[in-house]
Design an enzyme around this catalytic site. Structure first.
Site, PDB file in Angstrom:
ATOM      1  N   TYR A  28       0.826  -1.209   0.000  1.00 25.60           N
ATOM      2  CA  TYR A  28       0.000   0.000   0.000  1.00 25.60           C
ATOM      3  C   TYR A  28       0.863   1.263   0.000  1.00 25.60           C
ATOM      4  O   TYR A  28       0.569   2.237   0.691  1.00 25.60           O
ATOM      5  CB  TYR A  28      -0.946  -0.001   1.204  1.00 25.60           C
ATOM      6  N   TYR A 155     -14.017  -5.044   2.855  1.00 25.05           N
ATOM      7  CA  TYR A 155     -12.615  -5.431   2.618  1.00 25.05           C
ATOM      8  C   TYR A 155     -12.373  -6.748   3.336  1.00 25.05           C
ATOM      9  O   TYR A 155     -12.516  -6.841   4.555  1.00 25.05           O
ATOM     10  CB  TYR A 155     -11.622  -4.385   3.128  1.00 25.05           C
ATOM     11  N   ASP A 247     -16.489 -12.584   9.161  1.00 25.35           N
ATOM     12  CA  ASP A 247     -15.067 -12.238   9.069  1.00 25.35           C
ATOM     13  C   ASP A 247     -14.663 -11.431  10.300  1.00 25.35           C
ATOM     14  O   ASP A 247     -14.846 -10.216  10.348  1.00 25.35           O
ATOM     15  CB  ASP A 247     -14.826 -11.446   7.780  1.00 25.35           C
ATOM     16  N   LYS A 276      -4.909 -11.554  12.295  1.00 26.81           N
ATOM     17  CA  LYS A 276      -4.466 -10.357  13.004  1.00 26.81           C
ATOM     18  C   LYS A 276      -4.126 -10.613  14.466  1.00 26.81           C
ATOM     19  O   LYS A 276      -3.073 -11.131  14.775  1.00 26.81           O
ATOM     20  CB  LYS A 276      -5.483  -9.230  12.828  1.00 26.81           C
TER      21      LYS A 276
END
Length: 436
Positions: A28, A155, A247, A276
């Protein structure tokens, strides 16, 4: 916007940044214009230290992964012990205690219908596995269901399946013709639920699944929706036989104020995705959990009905050990109390933000606090406002990574009230220096 503070002199050895620039391609990051990366040489608790000795409060948990702080000694100790016992073994046809214990411990915390654990190695692949489970679930039962329901601005990751169920934007544009069809709906609220239900009924019998980020759409700009509205939508999907993928890659492990966003919902998903904070930010790992009903659709004498998916480092013993240690820390009373304190302090600071003339759309769920800077441009990831704020806070020794003109805080749970107040004070100072 505002006059940046004067850059203090630094003794930083630019050598690390130059070496990095020569060989590395960052995520990114527009490598032509975004400048040199900051070399980090040490992490300790809520702080990261650069090569010049400057310390930074990591107010975004290093892309939302670090739960208990950097280089946590207990996690490091457990991983070190495991490293001297078993570092890796193929997970096809073999198993090991860390994977078994992690699955046992995690399932105890999840909705009761979650009974099987499938390991992968990051959030995107956890989503890929979930999508394949749902599509093959129908196929294994002699049906063809290919339509997928997802939220606008979603996302779910950067691999092709995960991109397909994510919102179409500049991130996905070069690949749009290669992504599979998805029906995108607005996150639920009292005004759009009837319309959404009509869309679902219009394609009755064709849905492979509904995939969603519960309560908080992170990368979309920390967009938030109410648990009662999501529960109602889930209830309707269940009544219509639609499999649901929850999610929790971002929202899991305490971020929303409860252990999982599932704790706010009255309905249970069929499949859940995690990554994560799973290992406390120590090592990469992905997990997809599934109900017994999903699992049983793959049980057959016919090998064609096998879930053909795997990774070389599936259920890596070191990552499993890190996750076990992180979960042990998460469930301690002091950590749960820290999550409560962060949530309460965010709530109090949000009142200041709401009253500020340069701020709009303040929202909070648990340890996640977000707000938007009013400006002439639209709210967008590509709004240049974020870059200015990023640099300003970096100068002040605070790592924030705005999503365009959306600023947010997702701190590690080890941050102290005084450290959080320091972050708040700096935010207030920067906001007060904005041009009229």
């Amino acid at each position: 916007m505002f006059k940046p503070i004067k850059n203090p002199k630094t003794t930083r050895n630019i050598n690390l940044s130059e070496r990095d620039r020569t060989v590395n391609w960052h995520p990114y990051t527009q490598m032509k214009t975004d400048g040199y990366a900051v070399p980090i040489v040490k992490g300790q608790g809520v702080y990261l230290f650069d090569d010049a000795g400057k310390k930074y409060i990591d107010a975004v948990s290093s892309w939302w992964v670090t739960l208990h702080g950097h280089a946590h000694p207990y996690i490091a100790q457990k991983v070190s012990e495991q490293l001297h016992t078993l570092e890796q073994v193929i997970f096809a046809g073999f198993t090991h205690e860390p994977a078994i214990r992690l699955s046992e411990n995690l399932l105890k915390l999840l909705p009761e219908n979650q009974e099987k654990v499938f390991y992968s190695d990051n959030g995107s692949t956890a989503v890929e596995v979930a999508l394949k489970m749902c599509i093959q679930f129908a196929c294994n039962r002699g049906k063809e269901k290919t339509k997928i329901l997802a939220f606008k601005n979603a996302y779910h990751g950067d691999t092709f399946g995960a991109m397909s169920v994510s919102g179409r934007n500049a991130w996905t544009r070069p690949f749009d013709e290669m992504l599979f069809e998805v029906v995108f709906i607005d996150p639920p609220n009292s005004e759009n639920l009837d319309k959404t239900k009509s869309v679902i009924e219009e394609h009755s019998g064709e849905w492979a699944c509904f995939i969603y980020e519960p309560l908080v759409q992170g990368a979309a700009g920390m967009l938030m929706h109410a648990p009662e509205d999501l529960s109602e939508l889930m209830r309707f999907c269940r009544a219509n036989g639609i499999l649901m993928i929850q999610d929790e890659v971002f929202t899991g492990f305490g971020r929303t104020g409860k252990l999982f966003a599932a704790g706010y919902l009255t309905e249970q998903p069929d499949i859940m995705c995690f990554s994560k904070g799973l290992t406390g930010g120590t090592m990469p790992m992905g997990i997809t959990t599934a109900s017994q009903r999903i699992f049983e659709a793959f049980l057959s004498e016919n090998h064609d009905k096998t879930l053909f998916h795997g990774h070389s480092f599936t259920a890596n013993p070191l990552a499993c050990t890190a996750a076990l240690a992180s979960m042990e820390l998460l469930l301690k009373e002091e950590t749960l109390n820290a999550i409560r304190i962060i949530s309460e302090k965010h709530q109090k600071f949000s009142k200041y933000l709401m009253a500020h003339p340069k701020v709009q759309n303040v929202r909070q769920t648990g340890t996640i606090l977000a707000w938007e800077i009013k400006n002439d441009g639209r709210t967008s990831y590509f709004n240049e406002t974020g870059k200015e704020f990023y640099r300003e806070f970096l100068m002040r020794g605070i790592i924030m990574r705005p999503l365009g003109n959306v600023l947010y805080l997702v701190p590690p749970y080890c941050i102290t009230p005084d450290e959080l107040d320091l972050v708040y004070r700096n935010i207030a100072e920067v906001l007060d220096r904005l041009d009229d």
